[in-house]
Design an enzyme around this catalytic site. Structure first.
Site, PDB file in Angstrom:
ATOM      1  CB  THR A  13      -0.629   0.311   1.410  1.00  0.00           C
ATOM      2  OG1 THR A  13      -0.135   0.239   2.632  1.00  0.00           O
ATOM      3  CG2 THR A  13      -2.355  -1.153   1.547  1.00  0.00           C
ATOM      4  CG  ASP A  14      -1.108   4.698  -1.574  1.00  0.00           C
ATOM      5  OD1 ASP A  14      -1.199   4.290  -0.489  1.00  0.00           O
ATOM      6  OD2 ASP A  14      -1.708   5.270  -2.293  1.00  0.00           O
ATOM      7  CB  ALA A  15       1.445   7.593   1.783  1.00  0.00           C
ATOM      8  CB  ILE A  35      -4.934   2.973  -1.810  1.00  0.00           C
ATOM      9  CG1 ILE A  35      -6.596   3.806  -0.582  1.00  0.00           C
ATOM     10  CG2 ILE A  35      -5.606   2.494  -2.909  1.00  0.00           C
ATOM     11  CD1 ILE A  35      -6.692   4.772  -0.904  1.00  0.00           C
TER      12      ILE A  35
END
Length: 144
Positions: free
Chosen positions: A22-24, A27
């Site tokens: 995931t990103d920050a 997601i």
């Protein structure tokens, strides 16, 4: 030998979304979907009895020639996903896969991937091994 059939799922892979995917915002990073569908194709071949390490030692590899993907909805941390893999068409030296990523029944991604059979040393196209051609052809016949 060109074989085309409706793309019905012929292999499914369950996959959990981990923090590293995931990103920050929590997601799934878009490029990781390509990894997920790669795993789906790898496990499809394994289910047919073909280990990619063994194939490479025998002078056979699969290289992605083209990919198109529609990102419909995001996956998030801890989702349990299903990667569905189907073969849309089969030729002597290439296959076109249709793959979907789902969360339950919710469609998150649809992709079409064309792979070519190559000699991994020379990087040149080669005929797919008869065993793979025959197995995938039989699956396509059964799905239609």
């Amino acid at each position: 030998m060109k074989h085309t059939a409706p793309a019905k799922p012929i292999h499914s892979l369950a996959l959990r979304v981990y923090y590293e995917d995931t990103d920050a915002a929590g997601i799934v990073y878009y490029a990781n979907y390509l990894r997920y569908i790669e795993r789906g194709r790898t496990e499809f071949l394994r289910a047919l009895g073909h280990d990619q390490n063994v194939l490479m030692k025998e002078g056979v590899a699969f290289a992605v020639r083209a990919v198109s993907a529609d990102y419909l909805k995001p996956a998030v941390l801890d989702d349990l996903l299903t990667i569905e893999t189907a073969v849309a068409s089969l030729g002597r030296a290439q296959m076109v896969f249709v793959q979907r990523v789902l969360r339950g029944t919710e469609l998150l991604l649809e992709a079409k991937v064309r792979v070519a059979c190559i000699d991994p040393v020379r990087g040149k196209p080669i005929r797919m091994p008869d065993a793979i051609l025959d197995q995938v052809s039989a699956l396509l016949d059964a799905a239609s």
